[in-house]
Design a protein around this motif. Structure first.
Motif, PDB file in Angstrom:
ATOM      1  N   SER A   1      29.248 -16.998  21.569  1.00  0.00           N
ATOM      2  CA  SER A   1      29.064 -17.332  20.159  1.00  0.00           C
ATOM      3  C   SER A   1      28.530 -18.750  19.961  1.00  0.00           C
ATOM      4  O   SER A   1      28.155 -19.115  18.841  1.00  0.00           O
ATOM      5  CB  SER A   1      30.391 -17.188  19.407  1.00  0.00           C
ATOM      6  OG  SER A   1      31.289 -18.237  19.719  1.00  0.00           O
ATOM      7  N   PHE A   2      28.508 -19.538  21.040  1.00  0.00           N
ATOM      8  CA  PHE A   2      28.025 -20.908  20.910  1.00  0.00           C
ATOM      9  C   PHE A   2      26.526 -20.906  20.617  1.00  0.00           C
ATOM     10  O   PHE A   2      25.733 -20.305  21.342  1.00  0.00           O
ATOM     11  CB  PHE A   2      28.296 -21.685  22.202  1.00  0.00           C
ATOM     12  CG  PHE A   2      27.704 -23.072  22.208  1.00  0.00           C
ATOM     13  CD1 PHE A   2      28.272 -24.082  21.464  1.00  0.00           C
ATOM     14  CD2 PHE A   2      26.561 -23.355  22.955  1.00  0.00           C
ATOM     15  CE1 PHE A   2      27.737 -25.354  21.457  1.00  0.00           C
ATOM     16  CE2 PHE A   2      26.023 -24.621  22.959  1.00  0.00           C
ATOM     17  CZ  PHE A   2      26.604 -25.625  22.210  1.00  0.00           C
ATOM     18  N   GLY A   3      26.147 -21.589  19.561  1.00  0.00           N
ATOM     19  CA  GLY A   3      24.739 -21.649  19.200  1.00  0.00           C
ATOM     20  C   GLY A   3      24.108 -22.969  19.634  1.00  0.00           C
ATOM     21  O   GLY A   3      24.533 -24.033  19.169  1.00  0.00           O
ATOM     22  N   GLN A   4      23.134 -22.887  20.525  1.00  0.00           N
ATOM     23  CA  GLN A   4      22.459 -24.103  20.977  1.00  0.00           C
ATOM     24  C   GLN A   4      21.535 -24.612  19.883  1.00  0.00           C
ATOM     25  O   GLN A   4      20.741 -23.863  19.319  1.00  0.00           O
ATOM     26  CB  GLN A   4      21.658 -23.819  22.256  1.00  0.00           C
ATOM     27  CG  GLN A   4      22.524 -23.491  23.441  1.00  0.00           C
ATOM     28  CD  GLN A   4      21.725 -23.241  24.713  1.00  0.00           C
ATOM     29  OE1 GLN A   4      22.146 -22.509  25.579  1.00  0.00           O
ATOM     30  NE2 GLN A   4      20.572 -23.850  24.839  1.00  0.00           N
ATOM     31  N   ARG A   5      21.656 -25.886  19.583  1.00  0.00           N
ATOM     32  CA  ARG A   5      20.771 -26.494  18.594  1.00  0.00           C
ATOM     33  C   ARG A   5      20.671 -27.981  18.877  1.00  0.00           C
ATOM     34  O   ARG A   5      21.558 -28.573  19.475  1.00  0.00           O
ATOM     35  CB  ARG A   5      21.303 -26.252  17.176  1.00  0.00           C
ATOM     36  CG  ARG A   5      22.753 -26.658  16.952  1.00  0.00           C
ATOM     37  CD  ARG A   5      23.243 -26.138  15.616  1.00  0.00           C
ATOM     38  NE  ARG A   5      24.604 -26.518  15.314  1.00  0.00           N
ATOM     39  CZ  ARG A   5      25.676 -25.850  15.727  1.00  0.00           C
ATOM     40  NH1 ARG A   5      25.507 -24.763  16.479  1.00  0.00           N
ATOM     41  NH2 ARG A   5      26.897 -26.244  15.408  1.00  0.00           N
TER      42      ARG A   5
ATOM     43  N   LEU B   1      34.421 -38.923  26.759  1.00  0.00           N
ATOM     44  CA  LEU B   1      34.393 -37.479  26.919  1.00  0.00           C
ATOM     45  C   LEU B   1      34.201 -37.202  28.399  1.00  0.00           C
ATOM     46  O   LEU B   1      33.256 -37.709  29.011  1.00  0.00           O
ATOM     47  CB  LEU B   1      33.250 -36.881  26.097  1.00  0.00           C
ATOM     48  CG  LEU B   1      32.978 -35.381  26.260  1.00  0.00           C
ATOM     49  CD1 LEU B   1      34.181 -34.560  25.803  1.00  0.00           C
ATOM     50  CD2 LEU B   1      31.731 -34.982  25.472  1.00  0.00           C
ATOM     51  N   LEU B   2      35.097 -36.421  29.001  1.00  0.00           N
ATOM     52  CA  LEU B   2      35.023 -36.103  30.416  1.00  0.00           C
ATOM     53  C   LEU B   2      34.817 -34.603  30.559  1.00  0.00           C
ATOM     54  O   LEU B   2      35.588 -33.806  30.022  1.00  0.00           O
ATOM     55  CB  LEU B   2      36.301 -36.539  31.148  1.00  0.00           C
ATOM     56  CG  LEU B   2      36.601 -38.041  31.095  1.00  0.00           C
ATOM     57  CD1 LEU B   2      37.541 -38.367  29.930  1.00  0.00           C
ATOM     58  CD2 LEU B   2      37.222 -38.525  32.400  1.00  0.00           C
ATOM     59  N   VAL B   3      33.752 -34.216  31.266  1.00  0.00           N
ATOM     60  CA  VAL B   3      33.393 -32.809  31.371  1.00  0.00           C
ATOM     61  C   VAL B   3      33.210 -32.431  32.827  1.00  0.00           C
ATOM     62  O   VAL B   3      32.686 -33.207  33.634  1.00  0.00           O
ATOM     63  CB  VAL B   3      32.119 -32.498  30.561  1.00  0.00           C
ATOM     64  CG1 VAL B   3      32.383 -32.681  29.068  1.00  0.00           C
ATOM     65  CG2 VAL B   3      30.955 -33.393  30.980  1.00  0.00           C
ATOM     66  N   SER B   4      33.620 -31.226  33.164  1.00  0.00           N
ATOM     67  CA  SER B   4      33.647 -30.796  34.557  1.00  0.00           C
ATOM     68  C   SER B   4      33.136 -29.371  34.685  1.00  0.00           C
ATOM     69  O   SER B   4      33.468 -28.511  33.854  1.00  0.00           O
ATOM     70  CB  SER B   4      35.102 -30.893  35.055  1.00  0.00           C
ATOM     71  OG  SER B   4      35.291 -30.232  36.278  1.00  0.00           O
ATOM     72  N   GLY B   5      32.321 -29.116  35.703  1.00  0.00           N
ATOM     73  CA  GLY B   5      31.881 -27.755  35.993  1.00  0.00           C
ATOM     74  C   GLY B   5      31.162 -27.086  34.851  1.00  0.00           C
ATOM     75  O   GLY B   5      31.392 -25.903  34.570  1.00  0.00           O
ATOM     76  N   SER B   6      30.261 -27.806  34.186  1.00  0.00           N
ATOM     77  CA  SER B   6      29.608 -27.253  33.005  1.00  0.00           C
ATOM     78  C   SER B   6      28.185 -27.772  32.855  1.00  0.00           C
ATOM     79  O   SER B   6      27.924 -28.958  33.068  1.00  0.00           O
ATOM     80  CB  SER B   6      30.408 -27.609  31.745  1.00  0.00           C
ATOM     81  OG  SER B   6      29.731 -27.198  30.570  1.00  0.00           O
ATOM     82  N   ALA B   7      27.302 -26.872  32.451  1.00  0.00           N
ATOM     83  CA  ALA B   7      25.967 -27.296  32.036  1.00  0.00           C
ATOM     84  C   ALA B   7      26.080 -28.027  30.707  1.00  0.00           C
ATOM     85  O   ALA B   7      27.023 -27.822  29.942  1.00  0.00           O
ATOM     86  CB  ALA B   7      25.058 -26.081  31.881  1.00  0.00           C
ATOM     87  N   ALA B   8      25.127 -28.898  30.429  1.00  0.00           N
ATOM     88  CA  ALA B   8      25.098 -29.591  29.141  1.00  0.00           C
ATOM     89  C   ALA B   8      24.907 -28.577  28.014  1.00  0.00           C
ATOM     90  O   ALA B   8      24.299 -27.517  28.210  1.00  0.00           O
ATOM     91  CB  ALA B   8      23.961 -30.609  29.127  1.00  0.00           C
TER      92      ALA B   8
END
Length: 248
Positions: free
Chosen positions: A165-169, A103-110
């Motif tokens: 709408s993303f729910g952190q859990r 998984l490659l992620v860029s410019g984003s908080a976890a």
């Protein structure tokens, strides 16, 4: 014997379409096949309704991209695209389907450290335009065209609703490597970026670049070299639960 091909499914950032990745096809090694993933409501899918719920969009993408989510593949996303890529990997894991090689992620908080106030007061054109200018990823000709700006703002507003709408859990870490890319001058707090280290049981790498939120565009060559190196066949991934960050 040739290098085995790896398909890299690329998810766009908020306000953008999959065309942001088309030029990469001629800039990456031959063994890396760029697969831009278009979201409903933009680009080639402009005639479709937006999907503004995070979980619903992830489920739909997993269905639509079922053929591509097999064999040798990896997932990449920038900003909102990073969250979607993580959501797809998460859903594949939960459904006991084949997982990406990385998984490659860029410019984003976890996912566990997103700023709950990030999208506050971003509900009118003036605020959205100010956000586009602050992030610096929109070409000036888009601001000069009333038609292009209307399309961009409508897509951006829909995408911000996806992010809201993303729910952190709390979720268990994924059993795959994660490669993180970030700009030193981005306004995302470094600790929120580094928190990706808690999202995988395998090693997590972190490459920092000069530039702001769109460092990958302004320093494209260096970024694509680092991306290719991280997922190249035979690449050595640092061992252990957490990999030491590397500087580019």
């Amino acid at each position: 014997m040739g290098t085995p091909e790896l398909a890299l499914l690329c998810l766009p950032c908020a306000g953008a379409s999959a065309t942001m990745y088309l030029r990469w096809r001629r800039l990456v090694p031959q063994w890396l096949r760029i697969v831009p993933v278009e979201l409903p409501g933009r680009g080639a899918r402009m005639g479709e309704d937006f999907v503004e719920d995070f979980d619903a969009l992830v489920a739909r993408l997993c269905t639509e991209q079922a053929a591509a989510l097999q064999g040798r593949f990896a997932l990449f996303g920038h900003s909102m695209g990073a969250l979607l890529a993580w959501g797809i990997a998460r859903r594949l894991h939960d459904e006991r389907r084949a997982l990406p090689r990385a998984l490659l992620v860029s410019g984003s908080a976890a996912p566990s450290c997103r700023d709950p106030d990030r999208f506050a007061d971003r509900n009118d054109d003036r605020a959205l335009i100010a956000d586009l200018r602050r992030q610096g990823g929109t070409p000036e000709e888009a601001f000069a065209s009333e038609e292009l700006m209307r399309i961009t703002l409508d897509v951006l507003a829909a995408d911000y609703r996806i992010c809201e709408s993303f729910g952190q859990r709390e979720r268990p870490p994924l059993p795959l490597p994660i490669h993180v890319f970030a700009g030193r001058d981005d306004d995302i707090d470094a600790a929120r970026v580094e928190a990706w280290s808690r999202e995988a049981t395998h090693a997590v790498t972190l490459d920092w670049f000069d530039g702001g939120h769109f460092f990958l565009r302004h320093g494209e060559g260096a970024f694509l070299e680092a991306l290719s190196r991280r997922i190249a066949p035979g690449a050595v991934v640092p061992g252990g639960r957490h990999a030491a960050p590397s500087l580019v």
